[in-house]
Design a protein around this motif. Structure first.
Motif, PDB file in Angstrom:
ATOM      1  N   THR A  78     -50.029 -10.986  69.024  1.00  0.00           N
ATOM      2  CA  THR A  78     -48.850  -9.880  69.690  1.00  0.00           C
ATOM      3  C   THR A  78     -47.812  -9.374  68.979  1.00  0.00           C
ATOM      4  OG1 THR A  78     -49.537 -10.944  72.015  1.00  0.00           O
ATOM      5  CG2 THR A  78     -47.247  -9.884  71.840  1.00  0.00           C
ATOM      6  N   ILE A  79     -47.256 -10.384  68.103  1.00  0.00           N
ATOM      7  CA  ILE A  79     -46.228  -9.996  67.307  1.00  0.00           C
ATOM      8  C   ILE A  79     -46.390  -9.302  65.985  1.00  0.00           C
ATOM      9  CG2 ILE A  79     -44.916 -11.852  68.598  1.00  0.00           C
ATOM     10  CD1 ILE A  79     -45.471 -12.713  65.034  1.00  0.00           C
ATOM     11  N   ASP A  80     -47.506  -9.527  65.570  1.00  0.00           N
ATOM     12  CA  ASP A  80     -47.704  -8.944  63.984  1.00  0.00           C
ATOM     13  C   ASP A  80     -47.264  -7.620  63.938  1.00  0.00           C
ATOM     14  OD1 ASP A  80     -48.704  -8.615  61.318  1.00  0.00           O
ATOM     15  OD2 ASP A  80     -50.627  -7.958  62.287  1.00  0.00           O
ATOM     16  N   GLU A  81     -47.670  -6.576  64.823  1.00  0.00           N
ATOM     17  CA  GLU A  81     -47.174  -5.159  64.463  1.00  0.00           C
ATOM     18  C   GLU A  81     -46.058  -5.009  65.132  1.00  0.00           C
ATOM     19  OE1 GLU A  81     -49.680  -1.906  64.878  1.00  0.00           O
ATOM     20  OE2 GLU A  81     -51.505  -2.893  64.064  1.00  0.00           O
ATOM     21  N   LEU A  82     -45.661  -5.877  66.157  1.00  0.00           N
ATOM     22  CA  LEU A  82     -44.520  -5.590  66.950  1.00  0.00           C
ATOM     23  C   LEU A  82     -43.263  -6.048  65.961  1.00  0.00           C
ATOM     24  CD1 LEU A  82     -42.453  -5.048  69.612  1.00  0.00           C
ATOM     25  CD2 LEU A  82     -43.044  -7.250  70.163  1.00  0.00           C
ATOM     26  N   SER A  83     -43.375  -7.084  65.142  1.00  0.00           N
ATOM     27  CA  SER A  83     -42.505  -7.279  64.147  1.00  0.00           C
ATOM     28  C   SER A  83     -41.953  -6.204  63.045  1.00  0.00           C
ATOM     29  CB  SER A  83     -42.871  -8.438  63.114  1.00  0.00           C
ATOM     30  OG  SER A  83     -43.928  -8.091  62.276  1.00  0.00           O
ATOM     31  N   GLY A  84     -43.127  -5.258  62.959  1.00  0.00           N
ATOM     32  CA  GLY A  84     -42.724  -4.248  62.188  1.00  0.00           C
ATOM     33  C   GLY A  84     -41.872  -3.229  62.851  1.00  0.00           C
ATOM     34  N   LEU A  85     -42.140  -2.845  64.032  1.00  0.00           N
ATOM     35  CA  LEU A  85     -41.337  -1.985  64.885  1.00  0.00           C
ATOM     36  C   LEU A  85     -39.833  -2.482  64.987  1.00  0.00           C
ATOM     37  CD1 LEU A  85     -41.707   0.433  66.917  1.00  0.00           C
ATOM     38  CD2 LEU A  85     -41.554  -1.530  68.544  1.00  0.00           C
ATOM     39  N   ILE A  86     -39.849  -3.862  65.172  1.00  0.00           N
ATOM     40  CA  ILE A  86     -38.385  -4.321  65.282  1.00  0.00           C
ATOM     41  C   ILE A  86     -37.811  -4.250  64.133  1.00  0.00           C
ATOM     42  CG2 ILE A  86     -37.221  -6.537  65.701  1.00  0.00           C
ATOM     43  CD1 ILE A  86     -39.368  -7.162  67.799  1.00  0.00           C
ATOM     44  N   THR A  87     -38.245  -4.334  62.745  1.00  0.00           N
ATOM     45  CA  THR A  87     -37.563  -4.265  61.569  1.00  0.00           C
ATOM     46  C   THR A  87     -37.326  -2.882  61.347  1.00  0.00           C
ATOM     47  OG1 THR A  87     -39.086  -6.101  60.566  1.00  0.00           O
ATOM     48  CG2 THR A  87     -38.267  -4.640  59.239  1.00  0.00           C
ATOM     49  N   ALA A  88     -38.346  -1.902  61.743  1.00  0.00           N
ATOM     50  CA  ALA A  88     -37.824  -0.707  61.444  1.00  0.00           C
ATOM     51  C   ALA A  88     -36.593  -0.199  62.457  1.00  0.00           C
ATOM     52  CB  ALA A  88     -39.154   0.546  61.824  1.00  0.00           C
ATOM     53  N   THR A  89     -36.666  -0.580  63.456  1.00  0.00           N
ATOM     54  CA  THR A  89     -35.429  -0.402  64.642  1.00  0.00           C
ATOM     55  C   THR A  89     -34.220  -0.797  63.878  1.00  0.00           C
ATOM     56  OG1 THR A  89     -37.013  -0.531  66.265  1.00  0.00           O
ATOM     57  CG2 THR A  89     -34.603  -0.428  66.879  1.00  0.00           C
ATOM     58  N   ALA A  90     -34.244  -2.230  63.294  1.00  0.00           N
ATOM     59  CA  ALA A  90     -33.182  -2.682  62.601  1.00  0.00           C
ATOM     60  C   ALA A  90     -32.698  -1.893  61.776  1.00  0.00           C
ATOM     61  CB  ALA A  90     -33.381  -4.116  62.388  1.00  0.00           C
ATOM     62  N   LEU A  91     -33.527  -1.550  60.776  1.00  0.00           N
ATOM     63  CA  LEU A  91     -33.361  -0.624  59.689  1.00  0.00           C
ATOM     64  C   LEU A  91     -32.657   0.685  59.820  1.00  0.00           C
ATOM     65  CD1 LEU A  91     -36.060  -1.528  57.061  1.00  0.00           C
ATOM     66  CD2 LEU A  91     -33.720  -2.196  57.016  1.00  0.00           C
ATOM     67  N   MET A  92     -32.752   1.102  60.976  1.00  0.00           N
ATOM     68  CA  MET A  92     -32.150   2.387  61.666  1.00  0.00           C
ATOM     69  C   MET A  92     -30.746   2.244  61.928  1.00  0.00           C
ATOM     70  SD  MET A  92     -34.409   4.873  60.987  1.00  0.00           S
ATOM     71  CE  MET A  92     -33.624   6.058  61.642  1.00  0.00           C
ATOM     72  N   ARG A  93     -30.367   1.063  62.162  1.00  0.00           N
ATOM     73  CA  ARG A  93     -28.969   0.879  62.691  1.00  0.00           C
ATOM     74  C   ARG A  93     -27.981   0.860  61.600  1.00  0.00           C
ATOM     75  NH1 ARG A  93     -29.038  -0.734  67.561  1.00  0.00           N
ATOM     76  NH2 ARG A  93     -27.068  -2.112  67.468  1.00  0.00           N
TER      77      ARG A  93
END
Length: 186
Positions: A109-124
């Protein structure tokens, strides 16, 4: 589960993953898995090790992802339980190893989700998870053009396996990432 020392695991991660992004991904998934181990009363060392090394073969052997990883796990002295756990994150993508244990379901569940969360954090503006909210991640989740490579359906299948909402899983991932934010540069 047969473990190896974390130092040896880090050596393997760095030997087989030369790109900084894959190394950080391994560290990120390790941190999230350790957090979820606490929630599921699992062994944080086992969960973390599988998270750290789950993509050990991805960079050098992309056509054999999860298969070559099994060989590398065995060579490193990890047992079949560890091999199975690692291979389960590729379920219906590159393996037929269905996630069964809590560890396997969380990793899936979290493998790909961690990438989305990382990308979101980097946009902030802060480029950090310290002020990241579930709402911000959900906004990016709904934007299909954002992090297009993230398989949202796979993540939702994982949430269903865990009987948890996507919002709950995102929240716990953020908490896990905050615990290791310095080591992953977020």
């Amino acid at each position: 589960m047969q473990l190896i020392e974390r130092e040896k695991a880090l050596e393997l991660l760095f030997k087989y993953n030369e790109t900084e992004s894959l190394r950080k991904h391994g560290l990120t998934v390790e941190g999230i898995m350790r957090h979820f181990a606490d929630l599921y009363k699992g062994n944080p060392d086992e969960w973390g090790l599988i998270g750290l090394l789950h993509d050990i073969d991805y960079e050098k052997f992309p056509d054999q992802h999860c298969i070559k990883g099994g060989e590398l796990f065995r060579e490193a002295g990890l047992d079949e339980e560890a091999v199975r756990a690692m291979q389960s994150h590729g379920y219906e993508i590159c393996t037929d190893v269905k996630p069964e244990s809590d560890l396997e379901k969380v990793l899936y569940t979290i493998d790909e989700l961690s990438g989305l969360i990382t990308a979101t954090a980097l946009m902030r503006p802060s480029r950090s998870v310290s002020d990241l909210t579930v709402k911000s991640v959900m906004k990016k989740w709904k934007t299909k053009s954002f992090a297009q490579g993230v398989d949202r359906e796979l993540i939702l299948k994982g949430c269903e396996m865990l009987d948890r909402t996507i919002q709950d899983i995102i929240e716990e991932c953020i908490v896990g990432m905050r615990k290791i934010s310095e080591s992953i540069g977020l």
